[in-house]
Design a protein around this motif. Sequence first.
Motif, PDB file in Angstrom:
ATOM      1  N   UNK A   1      -2.062   5.840   2.966  1.00 13.93           N
ATOM      2  CA  UNK A   1      -1.953   4.689   4.139  1.00 13.93           C
ATOM      3  C   UNK A   1      -1.081   5.112   5.038  1.00 13.93           C
ATOM      4  N   UNK A   2      -0.121   5.952   4.644  1.00 14.67           N
ATOM      5  CA  UNK A   2       0.943   6.428   5.504  1.00 14.67           C
ATOM      6  C   UNK A   2       1.950   5.270   5.690  1.00 14.67           C
ATOM      7  N   UNK A   3       2.083   4.750   4.595  1.00 14.75           N
ATOM      8  CA  UNK A   3       3.417   3.611   4.771  1.00 14.75           C
ATOM      9  C   UNK A   3       4.619   4.227   4.305  1.00 14.75           C
ATOM     10  N   UNK A   4       4.708   5.404   3.382  1.00 12.74           N
ATOM     11  CA  UNK A   4       5.686   5.983   2.850  1.00 12.74           C
ATOM     12  C   UNK A   4       5.523   7.597   3.069  1.00 12.74           C
ATOM     13  N   UNK A   5       6.636   8.205   2.883  1.00 13.60           N
ATOM     14  CA  UNK A   5       6.462   9.826   3.069  1.00 13.60           C
ATOM     15  C   UNK A   5       5.971  10.563   1.778  1.00 13.60           C
ATOM     16  N   UNK A   6       6.170  10.012   0.503  1.00  9.19           N
ATOM     17  CA  UNK A   6       5.803  10.709  -0.347  1.00  9.19           C
ATOM     18  C   UNK A   6       6.354   9.937  -1.791  1.00  9.19           C
ATOM     19  N   UNK A   7       5.473  10.062  -2.765  1.00  8.89           N
ATOM     20  CA  UNK A   7       6.268   9.221  -4.131  1.00  8.89           C
ATOM     21  C   UNK A   7       5.980   9.917  -5.247  1.00  8.89           C
TER      22      UNK A   7
END
Length: 965
Positions: free
Chosen positions: A349-355
């Motif tokens: 969704x484009x809320x964080x850069x990666x996980x």
Amino acid sequence: MKHLKFTIFLCAFIISMPSYSQGLSAFKLKNGLSVYIWEDNTKSDVYGLVGVRAGSINDPEQYTGLAHYLEHLLFKGTDKIGALNWGEEEPIYKKIVQKYDEMAETNDPVKKDAINKEINDLTVQAGKISVSSEFSNLIESIGGKELNAGTSYDLTMYYNSFPAFQLNKWLEVSSQRFIHPVFRTFQTELETVYEEYNRSKDNPITAINKFILEKSFEGHPYSRPVIGLGEHLKNPRISKLIDFYNNWYTPENMVLIIVGNVNAKQISTRIAATFGQLEKKTMPERKAYPNLNISGRKQYIAKVGHNPSVHLVYPGVKSGDPDEIPLEIAMALLQNSGLTGTLDKLTIDGDIGGCSASLASLREQGRCIITAIPLYDENQKLFESNKGTEKKIIKAIQKVANGDIEDWVINAVKANMCRDFDLRMENNSTKANILLNAFINEQDLGDALGYKEKIMAVTIDDIKKVAKKYLSDNYLALYIEKGKPSKEGKIEKPKYKPVEAPVGQSSLYASQFKHLPIGQVEEKFMNFDDVKIKKINERSKLYYTKNTENNVFSLQIRYGAGTEVFPKLGYAASLMNNAGIMGLYDAQELKKEFSKLNATCDVQANDSYLNITLRGYDNTLVQACQLLSRQILMPKLDNKQLSQLKGSALGGRSIQKQNNQILTAALNEYLKYQNKSDYIQDLTDKEIYELQIAELTGDINRASNYEAEIYYVGNMDFDQVYDILSKNLPLVTNEKESKSPIVKDFATYAENTVYFLPNTDAEQSQIMFFMPGENYDKKDDVLRDAFNQYFSGGFNGLVLNEIREKRSMAYTAGAYIGSTGLKDKPTYFSGSIGTQNDKAIDALSVFMGLLNDMPKNPERLENIKSYLRQEALTTHPDFRYKARVYESYKKLGYTEDPAKENLSKIDALTFDDIYNFYLKNIKGHSIGIAIMGNPKNIKTDDLKKFGKVIRLSENKLFNDKDALF
């Protein structure tokens, strides 16, 4: 050689073995050594591994690094292997051991330096009557490949693959290495470990991992680096190393694992006669450590990264704990390969850069570690805060902890984990490592191999229970902020004389080893007809390979246009991984639809191709292909996803000139292609900033109009597969003709040229070599392979032997002549050295000396021929990769197994052939050299003796037009 009779007894399994473990047997020798044999006659070779249930956790607190030192030194031979005159060498060896004790006991730097010089003199003296590389020479002689070892917290392992008919010799030499080992050339190997220690100083990931482990396992040896602490590495004792070996390398604490083309009944007696010679010893006591009590939220900050990141550490479980599998599933509900986790949704969704979310279950303790990269705002040109990112991921974690997950999602994740296990079990080394981990953690083999059954037996209530128990409000919040890791602790270069082993001599053991019997040599060749090929449409082709091991299919669609045709295609492919289907599904919903089918899809692009890879089970192939087609034809994307893509790209751009790994890669590209480098030809910062969804999806559409290569591996019949794929894949009629693969023109050098990139932050210098060669012709394959094995064939090659083994100038060093994979296209020479800045000029001098005047060691010819012959007969691709490997051979001009054409050439090979190949292709040719290092140690004047020196800046390596940073 004397052979003793040993009794073998089988161990009864606690539970019945899973069906796919057919061919596996396990037993113990009388001395306590565990043996696992897994028969698989579909493999062309054998993978052998010796594991020890001892690692860095067992290092004494005052002498950390012993387990890792020992791993290095068990390649140096014994009182038989590598010993030319043990009676003369032994007193020198004992004196060296004594001198290390003397040096460790004094704090006077002058005395230490004097003793070090004495040790060097003794080491050089001992080196004249021993051959420390003989073990690796013997492995080479039996066609052994990928000879290596590794040390971790709880284990040390030694491994390589080899031809099945050489099993007798492999058992002999592999068992002997653990009988009366001699830790010769300890001083030079110390320097190699120092190099390994120093090179980590340039990688912020090392500093980040060190920080995480220190906090996550505080009070436990897991908190220490496996390689050891710098102050201990500087003050070693061989006597402590000998004590470690005697204490922990006991048969009861060791396992022999053999996987591949073997027969357990036929080899059991031979195993007992070889490994049964290891002396039975008493097991030492293991020290117990308390578990870390994580209570409430505790925050720690380290300024050691190129960019900010958040690492949340929750309590976990040790390996084999009843909660391990349910907790592993809970972590997969956060993040998984199908991208259906609650954390995956934040990324999509484009809320964080990666996980990432992983369960670190070690032998004694475990932790749940969740990592997130803050979103990079392309407008503000800033990363979001770690605090804000933590709040986002906590909500995603709480969703799992509270059991707010649909049942079908849990079932899909479980099925996905089982499919990935099936894929892993196709590989010999993976099978061996699963068995090894079971031994290290004292886990029943039935439990270890019954992984899928255990996964499917876990209930939804089990998962909710462990999620609530472990993913609670008790955690460590570890924040990484931008900063430079400390360079303290660097180990300086000593002034040692090189250890020169006698040329052309070998031990009595090596002579006897040569005449040991081997099994029947079967010349089995690859059959290109195993792959069926048929046109789909006008130009596209289906390549079909039967899967006889499991029900997992893999499908790769390789469209014949890449970034050379569509420069923005790489970004378009990345965006497609987060695409939904217009009018049907958003991105996360589509991931779930694929997951319901137990399928995953991945889109990537390179210079030559747009690659789409689909994996799943054959019974859902039709539905998976239909979903994929709709996604490619009607992708649904939004500007938030595009913003995340641009932010990720620009965030990486903002730090690339400070990242030594990226700088090294960009410098190497420049050396090979100059202004045609991918880093220079990439989009500008401004072009990335101005990317639009329409043009990116348009590029996907345009690339998919090109002819495609379709690689299917599965267990459906060919005609059925052809019918399904021809009807359900995103293919067009009258496809555009492909010009791929694209081969860029190499840089040429009229004179030796040295590109120097000054970098005061680089703890290690990176040195690279490049020389374009003549056009590829398969008639030279044997000569090329023989030269590569002679010049840089692992531990035995000239490069590693002269630079690392004799002089300890580098941890990594190598070189080879390679091809672009196409006939009538240029070959090239490529090499590299990673070394301390203060050793760079010396290492460069040695390497150039090898190029300019290659030493003649004709005694190596027999080993090289033996290695090449056995490699040709046993280097066969697994079924999953057959089609692509066979097609790569065809592109080189072969119509059948190259071994059929090349075996006679190998048999006729002479040393003059190798040397003449060197004279024709290397000697006297101009070469490009690239160096990144600290100008305090590497002076321009010193570089001039190697060629014309051109000083570069970071800007020269990247596309600096319209740069935003």
